[in-house]
Enzyme design. Structure first.
Site, PDB file in Angstrom:
ATOM      1  N   TYR A  93       0.394  -1.028   0.262  1.00 10.44           N
ATOM      2  CA  TYR A  93       0.518   0.006   0.357  1.00 10.44           C
ATOM      3  C   TYR A  93       0.818   1.326   0.079  1.00 10.44           C
ATOM      4  O   TYR A  93       1.569   1.301   0.573  1.00 10.44           O
ATOM      5  CB  TYR A  93      -1.274  -0.079   0.978  1.00 10.44           C
TER       6      TYR A  93
ATOM      7  N   GLU B 165      -1.052   5.227   0.041  1.00 11.37           N
ATOM      8  CA  GLU B 165      -1.160   6.281  -0.604  1.00 11.37           C
ATOM      9  C   GLU B 165      -0.618   7.484  -0.079  1.00 11.37           C
ATOM     10  O   GLU B 165       0.455   7.773   0.580  1.00 11.37           O
ATOM     11  CB  GLU B 165      -2.615   6.008   0.836  1.00 11.37           C
TER      12      GLU B 165
ATOM     13  N   ASP C  55      -7.044  13.244 -25.081  1.00 15.44           N
ATOM     14  CA  ASP C  55      -7.022  11.904 -24.730  1.00 15.44           C
ATOM     15  C   ASP C  55      -6.432  10.940 -25.820  1.00 15.44           C
ATOM     16  O   ASP C  55      -6.900  10.682 -26.923  1.00 15.44           O
ATOM     17  CB  ASP C  55      -8.542  11.640 -24.807  1.00 15.44           C
TER      18      ASP C  55
ATOM     19  N   THR D  18      -3.847   6.044 -21.756  1.00 19.15           N
ATOM     20  CA  THR D  18      -3.893   4.757 -21.163  1.00 19.15           C
ATOM     21  C   THR D  18      -2.651   3.969 -21.032  1.00 19.15           C
ATOM     22  O   THR D  18      -1.922   4.576 -22.185  1.00 19.15           O
ATOM     23  CB  THR D  18      -4.655   3.598 -21.175  1.00 19.15           C
TER      24      THR D  18
ATOM     25  N   LYS E 241      -2.388   0.099 -23.941  1.00 16.35           N
ATOM     26  CA  LYS E 241      -2.369   0.313 -25.949  1.00 16.35           C
ATOM     27  C   LYS E 241      -1.627   0.200 -26.745  1.00 16.35           C
ATOM     28  O   LYS E 241      -0.739  -0.797 -26.374  1.00 16.35           O
ATOM     29  CB  LYS E 241      -3.152   1.072 -26.064  1.00 16.35           C
TER      30      LYS E 241
ATOM     31  N   ARG F  65      -2.086  -2.750 -17.507  1.00 15.67           N
ATOM     32  CA  ARG F  65      -3.486  -1.619 -17.336  1.00 15.67           C
ATOM     33  C   ARG F  65      -2.998  -0.352 -16.431  1.00 15.67           C
ATOM     34  O   ARG F  65      -2.978  -0.419 -15.839  1.00 15.67           O
ATOM     35  CB  ARG F  65      -4.156  -2.734 -17.021  1.00 15.67           C
TER      36      ARG F  65
HETATM   37  N1  DSN Z   1     -11.719   0.026 -24.172  1.00 12.08           N
HETATM   38  C1  DSN Z   1     -11.121   0.724 -24.778  1.00 12.08           C
HETATM   39  C2  DSN Z   1     -10.934   1.056 -26.792  1.00 12.08           C
HETATM   40  O1  DSN Z   1     -10.803  -0.734 -27.292  1.00 12.08           O
HETATM   41  O2  DSN Z   1     -11.195   1.530 -27.455  1.00 12.08           O
HETATM   42  C3  DSN Z   1     -11.552   2.274 -24.653  1.00 12.08           C
HETATM   43  O3  DSN Z   1     -11.956   2.045 -23.169  1.00 12.08           O
END
Ligand code: DSN
Length: 420
Positions: free
Chosen positions: A57, A59, A203, A230, A233, A239
């Site tokens: 943890y 925080e 984003d 994120t 990807k 993640r």
């Molecule tokens: N789930 C992602 C996508 O497939 O674009 C975005 O959150």
């Protein structure tokens, strides 16, 4: 879990889950992921996600935590923040968002008051759920107004966007997409936002890796206030989410992530993100990112050659959207299921102003980050396009599908999944 001792124990203590794990690994090896938001994490990332950092943890932030024992967690979070700032040319980085949705929620909740106006892209034109879809909590908390793409060109209609901005005076202009196959001129967004005194947020969750590798434009270079991405990807990390911002928003963003929205950060994820940012700064990652783009262009061209209609006619990034109704008289769900049967994983997708509902939309979304991570190139894109177009044209003919499934297996057998 990649270590042998842990797997042996799991096989004994929970055979159901162990078998599901083995099944998923076999599915990933034999099939091919073409969902543009998916990828194969770096092997180092898989190791760190299953490491001792998951027990801790933490925080708070480095040097200012609520619990003891933070020597190593402080070290990894400081490295993650410094590497993220350097990679994206940002003044400040917060590496704690648990994933993409809390990442964007933290920005809205940290910089705006409930009820204030946010201008963002329409979901069916390529935007994202967290950009204020009416079914999301954010859509209820804030007043989202919309811009769309131009039906004639498929590109963002900046005149229409400027008109909505002038009429609605948003506090924040959001750009970013999950199914728009083109690049943006971020300076255009910034100009519109400046005209109405709005803050700017990009984003870039889908293309974070491509921006890190400098093969796509970086909104921060155009003076954007906030950039979110994120890390799992095109970046091939764990993640998770990352918020980058100007120094003047740092305090508000940090307080919004913790304690505003989240409790303890996932330190295994933070460690894996730190390593991801290091790997993404290497020349090999730039080669990877360039190949993702080249493969997307090759796949799009090979599909178009086979009478496939793509939304906007092609791609400038890592993804493309097939109008399956116009191309094959199949809805997106039928097309997705047909490709599943031959080992290609894709996702049904709404197209701009889609007359059909989201569970049976008119399109299918494809992308190249995962195939490229396996080492595939232009020749393989040609074969993938032949399998896709052939399968969809076969419209459920089981003999033809069996033939295409064996072609997929022959292809994937030559390209091992990194880390498995
Ligand atoms: N789930 C992602 C996508 O497939 O674009 C975005 O959150």
């Amino acid at each position: 879990m990649t270590d042998t001792a842990g797997r042996t124990r799991l096989a004994q203590s929970d055979p159901d889950i162990f078998l599901a794990l083995k099944g998923e690994e076999a599915r990933q090896r034999a099939g091919l992921e073409l969902i543009p938001s998916e990828n194969y994490a770096f092997p180092e990332v898989l190791t760190l996600l299953g490491s001792a950092f998951t027990n801790k943890y933490a925080e708070g932030y480095p040097g200012r935590r609520y619990y003891g024992g933070q020597e190593y967690t402080d070290r990894i979070e400081t490295l993650a923040r410094d590497r993220a700032r350097a990679l994206f040319r940002a003044e400040h980085a917060n590496v704690q968002p648990l994933s993409g949705s809390p990442m964007n929620q933290a920005v809205y909740l940290g910089l705006l008051e409930p009820g204030e106006t946010i201008l963002a892209m329409d979901l069916s034109h390529g935007g994202h759920l967290t950009h204020g879809a009416p079914v999301s909590h954010m859509g209820r908390l804030f007043n989202f107004v919309r811009y769309k793409t131009d039906p004639a060109t498929g590109a963002i209609d900046f005149e229409a966007l400027r008109k909505v901005a002038r009429e609605t005076r948003p506090k924040l202009v959001v750009c970013g997409y999950s199914s728009y196959p083109r690049d943006y001129d971020y300076a255009d967004f910034k100009r519109v936002a400046d005209e109405v005194d709005a803050l700017t947020m990009a984003d870039v969750s889908h293309i974070g890796g491509l921006i890190a590798a400098n093969v796509m434009r970086n909104p921060l270079d155009a003076g954007f206030d906030i950039m979110t991405t994120t890390t799992h990807k095109s970046l091939r990390g764990p993640r998770g989410g990352l918020i980058l911002c100007k120094e003047r928003f740092a305090k508000k963003i940090d307080a919004s992530v913790f304690p505003g929205l989240q409790g303890g950060p996932h330190m295994n994820q933070v460690a894996a993100a730190a390593t991801t940012f290091r790997l993404a700064a290497m020349p090999a990652f730039q080669d990877y990112a360039r190949t993702v783009l080249a493969n997307a262009k090759a796949l799009a061209a090979a599909l178009v050659k086979r009478q496939t209609k793509l939304v906007t006619g092609g791609t400038d990034n890592h993804l493309m959207v097939i109008d399956t109704v116009a191309s094959f008289s199949l809805n997106g769900a039928e097309a997705q299921e047909a490709l599943d049967r031959v080992g290609l994983t894709s996702n049904k997708q709404v197209i701009p102003d889609d007359p059909n509902p989201p569970m049976r939309p008119s399109g299918l979304r494809l992308g190249t980050p995962a195939a490229t991570a396996r080492g595939m190139g232009a020749d393989e894109m040609e074969e993938i396009a032949a399998i896709i177009a052939g399968t969809l044209a076969a419209r459920g003919d089981s003999a033809a599908e069996a033939e295409f499934a064996s072609r997929t297996r022959a292809l994937t057998a030559r390209f091992p999944v990194p880390g498995l």
